[in-house]
Design a protein around this motif. Structure first.
Motif, PDB file in Angstrom:
ATOM      1  N   MET A   1       0.835  -1.204   0.000  1.00  0.00           N
ATOM      2  CA  MET A   1       0.000   0.000   0.000  1.00  0.00           C
ATOM      3  C   MET A   1       0.871   1.256   0.000  1.00  0.00           C
ATOM      4  O   MET A   1       0.641   2.206  -0.772  1.00  0.00           O
ATOM      5  CB  MET A   1      -0.939  -0.020   1.218  1.00  0.00           C
ATOM      6  CG  MET A   1      -2.021  -1.096   1.119  1.00  0.00           C
ATOM      7  SD  MET A   1      -3.004  -1.196   2.644  1.00  0.00           S
ATOM      8  CE  MET A   1      -3.801   0.403   2.618  1.00  0.00           C
ATOM      9  N   LEU A   2       1.914   1.263   0.851  1.00  0.00           N
ATOM     10  CA  LEU A   2       2.816   2.432   0.875  1.00  0.00           C
ATOM     11  C   LEU A   2       3.567   2.550  -0.429  1.00  0.00           C
ATOM     12  O   LEU A   2       3.801   3.661  -0.946  1.00  0.00           O
ATOM     13  CB  LEU A   2       3.792   2.295   2.048  1.00  0.00           C
ATOM     14  CG  LEU A   2       3.175   2.402   3.444  1.00  0.00           C
ATOM     15  CD1 LEU A   2       4.237   2.126   4.515  1.00  0.00           C
ATOM     16  CD2 LEU A   2       2.567   3.791   3.666  1.00  0.00           C
ATOM     17  N   PHE A   3       3.992   1.383  -0.990  1.00  0.00           N
ATOM     18  CA  PHE A   3       4.741   1.389  -2.238  1.00  0.00           C
ATOM     19  C   PHE A   3       3.879   1.961  -3.377  1.00  0.00           C
ATOM     20  O   PHE A   3       4.348   2.823  -4.163  1.00  0.00           O
ATOM     21  CB  PHE A   3       5.197  -0.031  -2.581  1.00  0.00           C
ATOM     22  CG  PHE A   3       5.848  -0.119  -3.926  1.00  0.00           C
ATOM     23  CD1 PHE A   3       7.160   0.329  -4.101  1.00  0.00           C
ATOM     24  CD2 PHE A   3       5.157  -0.627  -5.017  1.00  0.00           C
ATOM     25  CE1 PHE A   3       7.753   0.255  -5.356  1.00  0.00           C
ATOM     26  CE2 PHE A   3       5.771  -0.705  -6.257  1.00  0.00           C
ATOM     27  CZ  PHE A   3       7.084  -0.274  -6.443  1.00  0.00           C
ATOM     28  N   PHE A   4       2.591   1.504  -3.478  1.00  0.00           N
ATOM     29  CA  PHE A   4       1.725   2.049  -4.527  1.00  0.00           C
ATOM     30  C   PHE A   4       1.467   3.556  -4.340  1.00  0.00           C
ATOM     31  O   PHE A   4       1.398   4.317  -5.304  1.00  0.00           O
ATOM     32  CB  PHE A   4       0.394   1.282  -4.567  1.00  0.00           C
ATOM     33  CG  PHE A   4       0.515  -0.067  -5.227  1.00  0.00           C
ATOM     34  CD1 PHE A   4       1.103  -0.171  -6.481  1.00  0.00           C
ATOM     35  CD2 PHE A   4       0.019  -1.206  -4.615  1.00  0.00           C
ATOM     36  CE1 PHE A   4       1.197  -1.411  -7.086  1.00  0.00           C
ATOM     37  CE2 PHE A   4       0.129  -2.424  -5.223  1.00  0.00           C
ATOM     38  CZ  PHE A   4       0.718  -2.563  -6.461  1.00  0.00           C
ATOM     39  N   TRP A   5       1.344   3.999  -3.109  1.00  0.00           N
ATOM     40  CA  TRP A   5       1.135   5.431  -2.825  1.00  0.00           C
ATOM     41  C   TRP A   5       2.341   6.249  -3.283  1.00  0.00           C
ATOM     42  O   TRP A   5       2.220   7.231  -4.003  1.00  0.00           O
ATOM     43  CB  TRP A   5       0.905   5.628  -1.338  1.00  0.00           C
ATOM     44  CG  TRP A   5       0.587   7.079  -0.969  1.00  0.00           C
ATOM     45  CD1 TRP A   5       1.455   8.125  -0.813  1.00  0.00           C
ATOM     46  CD2 TRP A   5      -0.692   7.627  -0.780  1.00  0.00           C
ATOM     47  NE1 TRP A   5       0.837   9.284  -0.509  1.00  0.00           N
ATOM     48  CE2 TRP A   5      -0.537   9.002  -0.462  1.00  0.00           C
ATOM     49  CE3 TRP A   5      -2.000   7.128  -0.830  1.00  0.00           C
ATOM     50  CZ2 TRP A   5      -1.612   9.864  -0.210  1.00  0.00           C
ATOM     51  CZ3 TRP A   5      -3.037   8.002  -0.548  1.00  0.00           C
ATOM     52  CH2 TRP A   5      -2.858   9.318  -0.245  1.00  0.00           C
ATOM     53  N   VAL A   6       3.517   5.830  -2.938  1.00  0.00           N
ATOM     54  CA  VAL A   6       4.739   6.573  -3.297  1.00  0.00           C
ATOM     55  C   VAL A   6       4.985   6.488  -4.802  1.00  0.00           C
ATOM     56  O   VAL A   6       5.340   7.491  -5.467  1.00  0.00           O
ATOM     57  CB  VAL A   6       5.940   6.013  -2.498  1.00  0.00           C
ATOM     58  CG1 VAL A   6       7.255   6.644  -2.999  1.00  0.00           C
ATOM     59  CG2 VAL A   6       5.760   6.272  -1.019  1.00  0.00           C
ATOM     60  N   ALA A   7       4.780   5.285  -5.371  1.00  0.00           N
ATOM     61  CA  ALA A   7       5.014   5.116  -6.814  1.00  0.00           C
ATOM     62  C   ALA A   7       4.059   5.988  -7.632  1.00  0.00           C
ATOM     63  O   ALA A   7       4.454   6.604  -8.656  1.00  0.00           O
ATOM     64  CB  ALA A   7       4.863   3.641  -7.196  1.00  0.00           C
ATOM     65  N   ASP A   8       2.776   6.033  -7.205  1.00  0.00           N
ATOM     66  CA  ASP A   8       1.800   6.841  -7.942  1.00  0.00           C
ATOM     67  C   ASP A   8       2.164   8.313  -7.835  1.00  0.00           C
ATOM     68  O   ASP A   8       2.051   9.071  -8.827  1.00  0.00           O
ATOM     69  CB  ASP A   8       0.407   6.587  -7.378  1.00  0.00           C
ATOM     70  CG  ASP A   8      -0.673   7.263  -8.229  1.00  0.00           C
ATOM     71  OD1 ASP A   8      -0.816   6.872  -9.401  1.00  0.00           O
ATOM     72  OD2 ASP A   8      -1.363   8.127  -7.677  1.00  0.00           O
ATOM     73  N   CYS A   9       2.623   8.760  -6.654  1.00  0.00           N
ATOM     74  CA  CYS A   9       3.050  10.160  -6.479  1.00  0.00           C
ATOM     75  C   CYS A   9       4.250  10.450  -7.365  1.00  0.00           C
ATOM     76  O   CYS A   9       4.359  11.520  -7.984  1.00  0.00           O
ATOM     77  CB  CYS A   9       3.423  10.442  -5.029  1.00  0.00           C
ATOM     78  SG  CYS A   9       2.001  10.427  -3.917  1.00  0.00           S
ATOM     79  N   TYR A  10       5.165   9.575  -7.456  1.00  0.00           N
ATOM     80  CA  TYR A  10       6.368   9.761  -8.248  1.00  0.00           C
ATOM     81  C   TYR A  10       6.006   9.822  -9.736  1.00  0.00           C
ATOM     82  O   TYR A  10       6.504  10.701 -10.476  1.00  0.00           O
ATOM     83  CB  TYR A  10       7.355   8.610  -7.974  1.00  0.00           C
ATOM     84  CG  TYR A  10       8.619   8.726  -8.780  1.00  0.00           C
ATOM     85  CD1 TYR A  10       9.641   9.609  -8.388  1.00  0.00           C
ATOM     86  CD2 TYR A  10       8.782   7.963  -9.934  1.00  0.00           C
ATOM     87  CE1 TYR A  10      10.785   9.714  -9.150  1.00  0.00           C
ATOM     88  CE2 TYR A  10       9.939   8.071 -10.694  1.00  0.00           C
ATOM     89  CZ  TYR A  10      10.960   8.937 -10.286  1.00  0.00           C
ATOM     90  OH  TYR A  10      12.103   9.040 -11.059  1.00  0.00           O
ATOM     91  N   LEU A  11       5.142   8.905 -10.197  1.00  0.00           N
ATOM     92  CA  LEU A  11       4.761   8.913 -11.612  1.00  0.00           C
ATOM     93  C   LEU A  11       4.004  10.193 -11.966  1.00  0.00           C
ATOM     94  O   LEU A  11       4.227  10.800 -13.041  1.00  0.00           O
ATOM     95  CB  LEU A  11       3.901   7.678 -11.929  1.00  0.00           C
ATOM     96  CG  LEU A  11       4.639   6.330 -11.908  1.00  0.00           C
ATOM     97  CD1 LEU A  11       3.620   5.205 -12.073  1.00  0.00           C
ATOM     98  CD2 LEU A  11       5.674   6.276 -13.025  1.00  0.00           C
ATOM     99  N   ASP A  12       3.059  10.621 -11.090  1.00  0.00           N
ATOM    100  CA  ASP A  12       2.276  11.826 -11.387  1.00  0.00           C
ATOM    101  C   ASP A  12       3.162  13.060 -11.369  1.00  0.00           C
ATOM    102  O   ASP A  12       2.965  14.003 -12.155  1.00  0.00           O
ATOM    103  CB  ASP A  12       1.150  11.979 -10.364  1.00  0.00           C
ATOM    104  CG  ASP A  12       0.057  10.933 -10.577  1.00  0.00           C
ATOM    105  OD1 ASP A  12      -0.001  10.322 -11.674  1.00  0.00           O
ATOM    106  OD2 ASP A  12      -0.735  10.660  -9.608  1.00  0.00           O
ATOM    107  N   GLY A  13       4.111  13.175 -10.505  1.00  0.00           N
ATOM    108  CA  GLY A  13       4.954  14.390 -10.402  1.00  0.00           C
ATOM    109  C   GLY A  13       6.076  14.400 -11.393  1.00  0.00           C
ATOM    110  O   GLY A  13       6.442  15.483 -11.906  1.00  0.00           O
TER     111      GLY A  13
END
Length: 572
Positions: A20-32
């Motif tokens: 869950m933390l990995f998907f949250w950080v990965a999605d933030c990284y991809l969007d930014g």
């Protein structure tokens, strides 16, 4: 194992949170970084509403997945735990069953429906060897097919337990075994195998045979034997016990109290003796009065033994006949006592008669003989032939009377003399008697034959009187023979020694053989052969005193043989 499963569950939770933390950080990284929707920090701290909703939806999906995986893990853990517990219980049950079978003295084996051996207990392997996987009929009995009397085949056929006993020869005697078979079923009730137990019952059979022999002996006993419980009720009784009390069958007394077999007053007396005195000594013995089924009373002898549990072993004997015999014996004893008194009186009379023979009769006889002798000396020259003949007749009569009195006194003494047994040399005694006869009659030439060393166990004094009479008779009745012969000897017949005196004199007719041993019975005229007729009666009386036998054998003109026996000495 349970701790390991718990660790696996928590590892799954940790993995889910990490994802869950990995998907949250990965999605933030991809969007930014790739979609230029703001900086990475802005996406983490201030995402727009659409992006936040998307992320929350993803997180919820992961959360549902994690919860499903968690529950799946719990279910798997319960199943594994149950399986492990079942396997543990199965192993423990198997070990317990094998321990029970190993501890059993019986030989136990399990065969499938094709008679192939699936299991053997240690006892079976020890006796028969290890044959698991083989067919039982081939392994145990060396047969090509199933045994014709196999219990297990019958159990497979009807689904029931079967029991059979058989025996086989052994160097120590017959060996008896008991075979028990039963089918084994699966959960559906189908017969899938069978269990067979073989037990050595030789000791039990021997004990049963001994018990049957003991019961047969008890049943054959003339005494009544019974076992009663502590309450005095019959548990067992033999036929004789029921018969003594007039019952045709033991069944009529089974379960009943012994009280029905005695009248009230006797019952009260026995209870005080048995239960007060008997318990202290663990038994009682005495006499009582029993009551038969028809009410008849009878005397009995009872022997009781009190058992540890309070029961009683009772032995009863009807003593009616014994008491009757004892009464008859008492009467006989009284009769014998009276006879003894009568015999004493008779003996006193005989003693008086003996005294009369010795004194009262001899005195006048002596006077008469003396007077006749004096008359012959004084007046013989004045008498004619007739007077002298009469005078000689008087003197001869006195001498004969004197001889008869002397013979009767000897017979009386023989009957009264107390026996004194010893080993007597009959040969020496007979030879001495013959020498005396020759001294008194030197003019006679008699051939004398005898065997040296003939001995007998008898009274020495009476033995001499016996031989004096027998040899004296032989001397007398051979007087007219040209070549007289007298013989003394012995012979064996049927293991007994028979002594004899034989002569070749005038003999006698065998029809008179029994008469010659009676007093005053003579077979020849006194003018031909003088005598009193008492000698052979005296011989008979001497032999009777010794509990022996005497008999005669002879023929007219061919001589006579007199046989006699003495009993053998007591070895003790």
């Amino acid at each position: 194992m349970a701790a390991r499963r718990r660790n696996n569950r928590w590892s799954l939770v940790g993995t889910g949170i990490g994802l869950m933390l990995f998907f949250w950080v990965a999605d933030c990284y991809l969007d930014g970084v790739f979609f230029d929707e703001g900086s990475f920090v802005q996406q983490i701290l201030h995402p727009d509403g659409q992006e936040l909703a998307y992320r929350i939806q993803s997180m919820l999906f992961l959360l549902v997945f994690i919860i499903y995986a968690w529950r799946k893990s719990l279910t798997q853990e319960r199943i594994s735990s149950s399986l492990e517990e079942a396997l543990t219980n199965l192993a423990a049950e198997k070990a317990r069953s094998e321990a029970i079978l190993a501890a059993m003295p019986d030989a136990v084996s399990v065969q499938d429906t094709d008679m192939k051996i699936l299991y053997q207990s240690p006892g079976t392997r020890k006796v028969m060897g290890d044959h698991v996987g083989e067919y039982c009929y081939a392994a145990y009995h060396q047969l090509p097919s199933v045994c014709p009397d196999c219990n297990l085949v019958e159990s497979f056929a009807d689904g029931l337990l079967h029991r059979r006993e058989t025996s086989s020869p052994n160097e120590r005697g017959p060996r008896h075994v008991e075979i028990i078979s039963a089918p084994l079923r699966d959960a559906a009730g189908r017969i899938i195998a069978g269990i067979e137990s073989v037990r050595d019952i030789t000791d039990r059979k021997i004990a049963e045979n001994r018990l049957r022999q003991q019961l047969a002996a008890i049943e054959a006993s003339m005494d009544g034997i019974a076992i009663l419980n502590p309450g005095g009720e019959y548990l067992y009784l033999n036929k004789a016990h029921a018969s003594i009390y007039g019952y045709p069958s033991q069944v009529e007394l089974m379960g009943k109290s012994w009280h029905v077999l005695y009248p009230a007053d006797e019952l009260q007396r026995l209870e005080s003796l048995i239960y007060e005195g008997g318990d202290k000594q663990r038994g009682w013995r005495g006499e009582a009065t029993g009551q038969k089924k028809d009410g008849t009373l009878f005397p009995q002898e009872i022997s009781l033994t009190v058992l540890e549990d309070g029961g009683i072993v009772c032995v009863v004997r009807d003593i009616s006949e014994r008491q009757k015999s004892e009464g008859e014996i008492r009467k006989l004893n009284d009769s014998l006592c009276q006879q003894a008194l009568d015999l004493q009186a008779t003996n006193r009379e005989l003693e008086a008669f003996s005294y009369s023979l010795s004194h009262d009769l001899r005195a006048p006889l002596t006077g008469l003989y003396g007077a006749a002798q004096a008359l012959a000396e004084i007046c013989s020259d004045k008498m004619d032939d007739t007077g002298l003949t009469l005078l000689n007749a008087i003197r001869q009569g006195c001498e004969n009377m004197e001889e008869l009195i002397e013979a009767m006194l000897v017979l009386f003494k023989v009957s009264r003399t107390e026996l004194s047994y010893a080993e007597v040399d009959l040969s020496a005694l007979a030879n001495a008697i013959m020498a005396e006869l020759r001294l008194r009659n030197p003019e006679r030439a008699v051939e004398w034959r005898f065997v040296e060393g003939i001995v007998a166990w008898c009274d020495p004094h009476l033995a001499r009187i016996l031989l004096e009479n027998l040899i004296g008779n032989a001397w007398k009745y051979t007087a007219r023979h040209d070549h007289p012969r007298i013989e003394f000897g012995q012979k064996s017949s049927d293991g007994a020694v028979q002594f004899f005196v034989r002569d070749n004199g005038v003999g006698f007719d065998m029809r008179d053989a029994q008469r010659i041993f009676k007093p005053f019975q003579r077979l020849h005229r006194s003018g031909d052969f003088p005598g009193t007729g008492i000698g052979l009666a005296t011989v008979q009386r001497i032999i009777d005193r010794h509990a022996g036998r005497v008999w005669a054998d002879g023929a007219v003109g061919l001589g006579a043989t007199f046989f006699f026996t003495f009993p053998l000495p007591d070895k003790e």
